[in-house]
Design an enzyme around this catalytic site. Sequence first.
Site, PDB file in Angstrom:
ATOM      1  N   LYS A 194       0.840  -1.194   0.000  1.00  0.00           N
ATOM      2  CA  LYS A 194       0.000   0.000   0.000  1.00  0.00           C
ATOM      3  C   LYS A 194       0.877   1.245   0.000  1.00  0.00           C
ATOM      4  CE  LYS A 194      -1.668   2.554   3.208  1.00  0.00           C
ATOM      5  NZ  LYS A 194      -1.492   3.873   2.572  1.00  0.00           N
ATOM      6  N   GLY A 246       7.722   4.965   7.510  1.00  0.00           N
ATOM      7  CA  GLY A 246       6.841   6.090   7.794  1.00  0.00           C
ATOM      8  C   GLY A 246       7.213   6.723   9.121  1.00  0.00           C
ATOM      9  N   SER A 247       6.214   7.299   9.779  1.00  0.00           N
ATOM     10  CA  SER A 247       6.502   8.059  10.989  1.00  0.00           C
ATOM     11  C   SER A 247       6.706   7.137  12.199  1.00  0.00           C
ATOM     12  CB  SER A 247       5.350   9.018  11.266  1.00  0.00           C
ATOM     13  OG  SER A 247       4.156   8.286  11.425  1.00  0.00           O
ATOM     14  N   THR A 248       7.433   7.641  13.171  1.00  0.00           N
ATOM     15  CA  THR A 248       7.670   6.887  14.399  1.00  0.00           C
ATOM     16  C   THR A 248       6.354   6.626  15.119  1.00  0.00           C
ATOM     17  OG1 THR A 248       9.916   7.725  14.587  1.00  0.00           O
ATOM     18  CG2 THR A 248       8.898   6.951  16.615  1.00  0.00           C
ATOM     19  N   GLY A 251       4.734   3.756  13.455  1.00  0.00           N
ATOM     20  CA  GLY A 251       5.597   2.597  13.737  1.00  0.00           C
ATOM     21  C   GLY A 251       5.284   1.982  15.093  1.00  0.00           C
ATOM     22  N   GLU A 268      11.100   1.275   9.359  1.00  0.00           N
ATOM     23  CA  GLU A 268      12.022   2.368   9.012  1.00  0.00           C
ATOM     24  C   GLU A 268      11.306   3.661   9.358  1.00  0.00           C
ATOM     25  OE1 GLU A 268      14.980   1.844   7.802  1.00  0.00           O
ATOM     26  OE2 GLU A 268      14.954   0.001   6.601  1.00  0.00           O
ATOM     27  N   CYS A 302      13.814  11.157   5.545  1.00  0.00           N
ATOM     28  CA  CYS A 302      13.957  10.706   6.931  1.00  0.00           C
ATOM     29  C   CYS A 302      15.385  10.848   7.406  1.00  0.00           C
ATOM     30  CB  CYS A 302      13.525   9.255   7.030  1.00  0.00           C
ATOM     31  SG  CYS A 302      14.241   8.279   5.716  1.00  0.00           S
ATOM     32  N   GLU A 399      11.282  15.762  14.660  1.00  0.00           N
ATOM     33  CA  GLU A 399      11.421  15.712  13.210  1.00  0.00           C
ATOM     34  C   GLU A 399      10.442  16.699  12.569  1.00  0.00           C
ATOM     35  OE1 GLU A 399      10.083  12.145  11.182  1.00  0.00           O
ATOM     36  OE2 GLU A 399      11.939  12.193  10.034  1.00  0.00           O
TER      37      GLU A 399
END
Length: 488
Positions: A194, A246-248, A251, A268, A302, A399
């Site tokens: 996706k 993607g984002s933490t 995640g 990641e 990133c 970030e």
Amino acid sequence: MAKKTIKINFDTGWDLAPAPESTGHIQLNEKYDLFIGGKWVKPSSGKYFATINPADEKKLAMIAEANEKDVDKAVKAARKAYDTVWSKMPAKERGKYIYRIARLIQEKAREFAVIETLDGGKPIRESRDIDIPLAAAHFFYYAGWADKLDYAFPNRKPKSLGVAGQITPWNFPLLMAAWKIAPALATGNTVVLKPAETTSLTALKLAEVIQEAGLPDGVVNIITGAGETGAAIVNHNDIDKIAFTGSTGVGKIIQNAIAGTHKKATLELGGKAANIIFEDAALDQAVEGIINGIYFNQGHVCCAGSRLFIQESVYDIVMRKLKDRMESLVVGNPLDKNTDIGAINSKEQLQVINKYLKIGQQEGAEMYQSNCTLPKKGYWCKPTLFTNVSQSNRIVQEEIFGPVLAVQTFRTVAEVIEKANNTPFGLSAGVWTDKGSKLFNMTSQLNAGIIWGNTFNKFDPTSPFGGYKESGFGREGGLHGLKDYLRF
Ligand code: NAD
Ligand code: MN
């Protein structure tokens, strides 16, 4: 033919005549369905959403929204393809398909590059010279490994996992799809992928390439939608592995969701890289590296060098050179070959960046922006830097994912290592010095998965990529990237 003139503006560098890449050679459908079991299938809800060009806010196409039912269909197609075809096929035959995908991407590179730029806002120079060639290179690289897994992992009898669910972000859409699909196929897994909701078009084009390559039905399924669609993939009980970039924040949700299940994962996530300039560095090159580190792809990277550390003795000269160079950056039409900085990927992301510009000023930092004019339509941010910041500032710790640099100074090696490591992230770092020994000392003490020496933001399929701490775990690229799709 009308004569074009090149004006030279001695204050700000070159003022170039427009040089837009044409869009005449690209083919986009008005509407895209879901690619499941080798066929284009309507979403069971009947719902579609628009993807726009962030540089002018115009609609490019409508895209299907997959729900749980569609996810289940895609996972079933992937399972069937795994059980009946892909896991049984000799590895060298699998390799041939992957080579074919690589060659087709190369053949259609120009079309892929223009679509990537239209859908995501990144400069054509980057999609043309970085994203698309690297995506092809990843397929070539992993095609070569497909029949050599026993040599990659001698005496360990590697076996595939089964069905991989893969979820990608919007900053390198085709490249992230390549990073995920190529090693999964080479190791004998099947895929449900996706892409991010603002930039699905090149993944859908990749589905067309996969069809053209004759890959057996269901080996790769590409479904579209937003976070809920991603969550339905994560929570499907017949998925064996989740590969997420993607984002933490997301995640962490994924790691919670799969805790206690058989699912493997690679995550990641975000970053807040230190770019460290020593007084003995080649300063002009270092300034180019700073520019490339944070303004490349609008800072939607990133591993962007978003924290700059300059040794105190060269602070003034580096800052003067850096500001001069910022003035010469061309911000504007992403399709123009001269453009250095394109559009911010979405309205939401621009709001995030603007929020941090305010926070930085409220925290007492000094903001500097280049003196460029921004287009009226679309989402834009001037190249920005903050000085007079401290370690505890939010613009230093969090970030931002935009073209925003936080600048600090240091005196000693020990001081800069401590400052550079003082972050929840640990994805990448850059070190600029004339001394090899200093560089090696730094690489062994910085907590970052990727460390560049006298360069920045360089990627290669043979080189593993991934982070420490809240930047996630697992590696993509290189031999390491194969390992995370295998069991032993
Ligand atoms: P995001 O986490 O919001 O979205 C990433 C993907 O996850 C999208 O496809 C999205 O639809 C999907 N998603 C959203 N919610 C989900 C959920 N609950 N369950 C499953 N999937 C879900 O991030 P973004 O805004 O698309 O991308 C920016 C972030 O990605 C930045 O933080 C950046 O650092 C990170 N990033 C990391 C790397 C890396 O390699 N480490 C690379 C690129 C981007
Ligand atoms: Mn878009």
